[in-house]
Design a protein around this motif. Structure first.
Motif, PDB file in Angstrom:
ATOM      1  N   GLY A 291       0.812  -1.198   0.000  1.00  0.00           N
ATOM      2  CA  GLY A 291       0.000   0.000   0.000  1.00  0.00           C
ATOM      3  C   GLY A 291       0.853   1.259   0.000  1.00  0.00           C
ATOM      4  N   ASP A 292       0.188   2.405  -0.044  1.00  0.00           N
ATOM      5  CA  ASP A 292       0.882   3.686  -0.125  1.00  0.00           C
ATOM      6  C   ASP A 292       1.774   3.932   1.089  1.00  0.00           C
ATOM      7  OD1 ASP A 292       1.167   6.401  -1.424  1.00  0.00           O
ATOM      8  OD2 ASP A 292       0.390   6.985   0.547  1.00  0.00           O
ATOM      9  N   THR A 293       1.320   3.490   2.268  1.00  0.00           N
ATOM     10  CA  THR A 293       2.127   3.677   3.477  1.00  0.00           C
ATOM     11  C   THR A 293       3.468   2.961   3.355  1.00  0.00           C
ATOM     12  OG1 THR A 293       0.165   3.893   4.880  1.00  0.00           O
ATOM     13  CG2 THR A 293       2.209   3.259   5.976  1.00  0.00           C
ATOM     14  N   VAL A 294       3.431   1.740   2.825  1.00  0.00           N
ATOM     15  CA  VAL A 294       4.653   0.956   2.654  1.00  0.00           C
ATOM     16  C   VAL A 294       5.571   1.622   1.631  1.00  0.00           C
ATOM     17  CG1 VAL A 294       5.581  -1.300   2.013  1.00  0.00           C
ATOM     18  CG2 VAL A 294       3.402  -1.156   3.227  1.00  0.00           C
ATOM     19  N   ASN A 295       5.000   2.045   0.499  1.00  0.00           N
ATOM     20  CA  ASN A 295       5.797   2.694  -0.534  1.00  0.00           C
ATOM     21  C   ASN A 295       6.454   3.970  -0.016  1.00  0.00           C
ATOM     22  OD1 ASN A 295       4.940   0.699  -2.280  1.00  0.00           O
ATOM     23  ND2 ASN A 295       3.262   1.923  -3.120  1.00  0.00           N
ATOM     24  N   THR A 296       5.709   4.731   0.784  1.00  0.00           N
ATOM     25  CA  THR A 296       6.242   5.982   1.326  1.00  0.00           C
ATOM     26  C   THR A 296       7.390   5.710   2.290  1.00  0.00           C
ATOM     27  OG1 THR A 296       4.082   7.050   1.103  1.00  0.00           O
ATOM     28  CG2 THR A 296       5.667   8.090   2.580  1.00  0.00           C
ATOM     29  N   ALA A 297       7.244   4.686   3.125  1.00  0.00           N
ATOM     30  CA  ALA A 297       8.321   4.337   4.059  1.00  0.00           C
ATOM     31  C   ALA A 297       9.605   4.013   3.305  1.00  0.00           C
ATOM     32  CB  ALA A 297       7.897   3.160   4.932  1.00  0.00           C
TER      33      ALA A 297
END
Length: 347
Positions: A291-297
């Protein structure tokens, strides 16, 4: 699968008889028979061929009798099951044989129907033990490669029908990269590179687990970790600080490599999808979060410098009363329309 049976008897005629009675199974490669004339010779055979499944042994033999052989068998390989085949079928010999580890006892003259059933029963028991030990070994190996959450999931009675199910969770993802390690990989020997990265990973994993995080995967010289449950963001930051301190205290590599280990870390908290990602057809699945949270991290880790722990502004607002942080500025992230304000965790 062919079973190996060692027959220990000083009667030469028995070898011929065995080969005649079991010729079909020998021809069909169900059984392979080995022969020894006494206990000492049997031990030599077992040292040469440790894959023997069961031993059929007489008692009264020169040099080493069958009861002594039973004792030696337990010392050599407890997995090998033995059956005593003897004319001395009195209760004392039977009890002595069983106390020394014999699986069964057959009296002479041999009833080959009884012998066949006894062999099949003994082989089945021996195979069951080997399969159990192999399962234990594979399970221990599995634990080295698979996260505890996956093993718990596999323990669910309904896991086969829900293998592609997923859920939306609130969690924190941490990406930790060993800085400058790619250059070492290019110049050092492969076994040395693996030993070094494993040593660094081991220290990092200890801190992550100490703060109740779990390792999602190892990515080259980087780690992706996930923290769930209460205070998941706080625990993730505590783990990151501990990792930085532990890696900074590790010794420099002197000599040709001249390397000082350091890490860069990116942390993001928020919604993500948890489940098995991959192909059932290829039987290749990865129990992970996306998800976006993982990609951002991951992007935050890319932006981090040596010894930096970078978090987003929304994470900073959640933890600013618990951790000392400094504003770094704004960065542009791939596939993001607006710049992202980031902070560095100090302590």
């Amino acid at each position: 699968m062919m079973s190996k049976i060692l027959v220990v008897d000083d009667e030469a005629d028995l070898e011929v008889l065995i080969k005649q009675k079991f010729r079909k199974k020998i021809r069909d490669k169900e059984y392979e028979f080995l022969f020894a004339e006494n206990g000492r010779h049997a031990l030599e055979k077992l040292n040469e061929d440790p894959d023997v499944d069961i031993v059929l042994s007489d008692i009264n033999m020169p040099e080493m009798d069958g009861l002594t052989l039973l004792t030696k068998l337990n010392e050599l390989s407890p997995l090998i099951k033995s059956v005593i085949v003897s004319a001395y079928g009195d209760m004392e010999n039977i009890r002595t044989a069983m106390n020394r580890g014999a699986f069964d006892f057959i009296t002479k003259p041999i009833n080959f129907e009884d012998l066949t059933l006894t062999m099949e029963k003994t082989l089945k028991h021996a195979q069951h033990i080997k399969e159990t030990l192999q399962a234990i070994k594979e399970n221990n190996i599995l634990k080295m490669y698979v996260d505890e959450n996956v093993l718990s999931f596999m323990g669910n009675r309904e896991y086969e029908s829900t293998i592609m199910a997923n859920e939306t969770i609130e969690a924190t993802v941490v990406f930790i990269d060993i800085c400058g390690f790619t250059k070492i990989s290019e110049n050092a020997e492969a076994d040395r590179v693996v030993k070094l990265v494993n040593a660094y990973f081991d220290e990092m994993v200890k801190e992550i687990m100490q703060h109740k995080g779990y390792i999602d995967k190892f990515i080259g010289d980087a780690i992706m970790a996930v923290f769930r449950g209460e205070y998941h963001l706080d625990r993730a930051i505590d783990a990151a600080l501990a990792v930085c301190e532990k890696i900074n205290n590790m010794p420099n590599i002197e000599g040709d490599l001249d390397y000082k280990p350091k890490v860069s870390i990116g942390i993001k908290s928020g919604e993500m999808i948890s489940g098995n990602i991959g192909s059932v057809s290829l039987k290749r699945l990865d129990y992970t979060v996306i998800g976006d949270t993982v990609n951002t991290a991951a992007r935050l880790q890319d932006a981090a410098k040596e010894n930096q722990i970078i978090i987003s502004e929304d994470c900073y607002n959640q933890v600013k009363e618990s951790f000392k942080c400094e504003k770094v500025g704004s960065i542009n992230l791939k596939n993001k329309a607006n710049p992202l304000t980031i902070y560095q965790v100090i302590e």
